[in-house]
Write an enzyme that holds these catalytic residues in place. Structure first.
Site, short mmCIF file in Angstrom:
data_model
loop_
_atom_site.label_atom_id
_atom_site.label_comp_id
_atom_site.label_asym_id
_atom_site.label_seq_id
_atom_site.Cartn_x
_atom_site.Cartn_y
_atom_site.Cartn_z
N ASP A 289 5.94 2.83 1.83
CA ASP A 289 5.12 1.69 2.23
C ASP A 289 4.31 2.10 3.46
O ASP A 289 4.87 2.32 4.55
CB ASP A 289 6.02 0.50 2.54
CG ASP A 289 5.23 -0.79 2.80
OD1 ASP A 289 4.04 -0.70 3.15
OD2 ASP A 289 5.82 -1.88 2.65
N HIS A 290 2.98 2.20 3.28
CA HIS A 290 2.12 2.70 4.36
C HIS A 290 2.02 1.72 5.53
O HIS A 290 1.51 2.06 6.59
CB HIS A 290 0.71 2.98 3.80
CG HIS A 290 0.03 4.15 4.45
ND1 HIS A 290 0.16 4.44 5.79
CD2 HIS A 290 -0.77 5.12 3.94
CE1 HIS A 290 -0.54 5.51 6.08
NE2 HIS A 290 -1.13 5.95 4.97
N ARG A 291 2.49 0.50 5.36
CA ARG A 291 2.49 -0.44 6.47
C ARG A 291 3.56 -0.11 7.50
O ARG A 291 3.51 -0.58 8.64
CB ARG A 291 2.72 -1.87 5.95
CG ARG A 291 1.62 -2.39 5.03
CD ARG A 291 2.03 -3.71 4.39
NE ARG A 291 3.22 -3.59 3.56
CZ ARG A 291 3.73 -4.59 2.84
NH1 ARG A 291 3.14 -5.79 2.86
NH2 ARG A 291 4.81 -4.42 2.11
N VAL A 292 4.55 0.69 7.09
CA VAL A 292 5.69 0.98 7.95
C VAL A 292 5.74 2.45 8.35
O VAL A 292 6.05 2.78 9.50
CB VAL A 292 7.01 0.58 7.25
CG1 VAL A 292 8.21 0.86 8.15
CG2 VAL A 292 6.97 -0.90 6.86
N PRO B 297 0.85 -1.20 0.00
CA PRO B 297 0.00 0.00 0.00
C PRO B 297 0.88 1.25 0.00
O PRO B 297 1.48 1.60 1.02
CB PRO B 297 -0.79 -0.13 1.31
CG PRO B 297 0.08 -0.96 2.20
CD PRO B 297 0.87 -1.88 1.31
#
Length: 408
Positions: free
Chosen positions: A380-383, A208
């Site tokens: 990376d929107h997860r991080v 994402p």
């Protein structure tokens, strides 16, 4: 008991590779550090060196064939050490004592691709030359090492009329250009191109991503470079300044110097910046290691060496290892701005556009022209989150607009 030699992992992104040449034959002894195979990876054509002493048993993967990382490519007659990349592993075999009268047959070397009618053994340049000339590599006699077909072999065969034409596809398109799309040429991707396609698809479908952009006033960098050139000095490129600034920002924002692996975030102590280099048929990303600890001049030397080696396809596996962040610059092509795709498992990539002259107001209310460059950070929107990206980019802009600190 025989052991197996497996396909080594020669780059972070390597999933498989093509064995272009065996440097040893069946029954040949070898010593640690001696070349065993020439491999065309997703990054370059490199020689894999033995990590232990031994003797080559039978060849399981012939020249021209591909194998996945960790897959058996040969047996070893007397290997007794395991390597990190090409591991030697036990393989079950019947005990000779069970049938003492039956001696094991001697190992038989695997056939070359030319002998099996499959993909001929040729250099990447030879393959591109064959596509350009519209001829098939089958039937061309190679004069390179181990019978490998070179670009000169292809050109010579085409000139002499001895090279067969490319076979028609199973559903041929009109060759006279009368079809709705005209004449069709089908291009087979190289291993490098196939790997890039796979990894970019993985990135686009699993990560994402969000992007943040900023305009950076690089007037001081442009002016200092122009003055240095006028004095005949070696001048770091604008991209060298960007790599240095990115490394400093990564040191301050460690979540960008990371990878997302198996649902966890890995933060790295070393700041290793990959620089995207465009070559004739691929995009390669060699790595400037410990960029946060190197001077601007040292980064310039490293970057120039890596870029030259990338275009000459002489990079070594070590040149690709350990990247923690990537800088991609298309400014030299006049590109104003673009969005780069995150290279998994990294967390972010910085896209750099060209510097352009734009009007701006100075402190006295006058209009002046400044050199402005757009940079875009893909994350990376997860991080990391939007505010993280904004802070990182703000710090990067501050460093580039005050480049004296980068040059010290």
């Amino acid at each position: 008991m025989p052991r197996e030699l497996t396909m080594p992992k020669l780059s972070d992104s390597m999933a498989d590779a093509v064995i272009t040449r065996w440097l040893k034959s069946t029954g040949d002894p070898f010593t640690r550090g001696e070349g065993l195979i020439e491999v065309e990876t997703d990054k370059a054509t490199v020689v894999y060196e033995a990590e232990w002493d031994g003797t080559l048993g039978s060849i399981l993967v012939p020249e021209g064939e591909s194998a996945a990382v960790g897959a058996p490519i040969a047996t070893l007659a007397d290997g007794d050490e395991d390597g990190d990349g090409g591991a030697a592993t036990d393989r079950a075999a019947p005990s000779p004592a069970a049938h003492p009268e039956a001696a094991p047959p001697p190992p038989v070397p695997a056939p070359r691709r030319e002998e099996t009618g499959r993909r001929p053994v040729a250099t990447p340049v030879a393959r591109r030359t064959a596509v350009a000339l519209g001829v098939s590599l089958h039937g061309i006699t190679g004069t390179g090492p181990g019978g490998r077909i070179t670009a000169d072999d292809v050109t010579r065969a085409a000139d002499q009329g001895t090279a067969p034409a490319v076979a028609a596809p199973s559903t041929p398109a009109p060759q006279d250009g009368s079809g709705p799309k005209g004449e069709v040429h089908v291009l087979e991707p190289t291993p490098t191109q196939a790997t890039i396609a796979r990894r970019m698809t993985e990135s686009a479908t699993t990560i994402p991503v969000f992007t943040v952009s900023a305009d950076v006033d690089v007037s001081e960098i442009v002016t200092s470079r122009r003055d240095a050139r006028d004095r005949g000095e070696n001048v770091p490129s604008v991209n060298d300044f960007v790599v240095k600034a990115a490394a400093a920002a990564l040191h301050e924002f460690p979540r960008f110097n990371a990878s997302y692996v198996d649902g966890k975030v890995e933060l790295y102590a070393r700041v290793n910046v990959g620089i995207a280099v465009s070559t004739e048929d691929a995009l390669l990303v060699p790595v400037v290691r410990d960029a946060d600890r190197k001077s601007l001049a040292e980064i310039a030397v490293d970057a120039r060496r890596l870029a030259d080696a990338a275009r000459a396809r002489t990079l070594t596996p070590d040149d690709f290892q350990g990247g923690t962040f990537t800088v991609s610059n298309l400014g030299m092509f006049g590109v104003r701005s673009f969005t780069a795709i995150v290279d998994p498992p990294q967390v972010a990539i910085l896209a750099v556009g060209s510097a352009r002259r734009e009007p701006a107001e100075d402190g006295a209310g006058r209009v002046v022209f400044r050199d402005v460059m757009t940079v875009t950070l893909s994350c990376d929107h997860r991080v990391v989150y939007g505010a993280d990206g904004a802070r990182f980019l703000s710090r990067l802009r501050e460093l580039l607009e005050r480049p004296l600190s980068l040059a010290l």
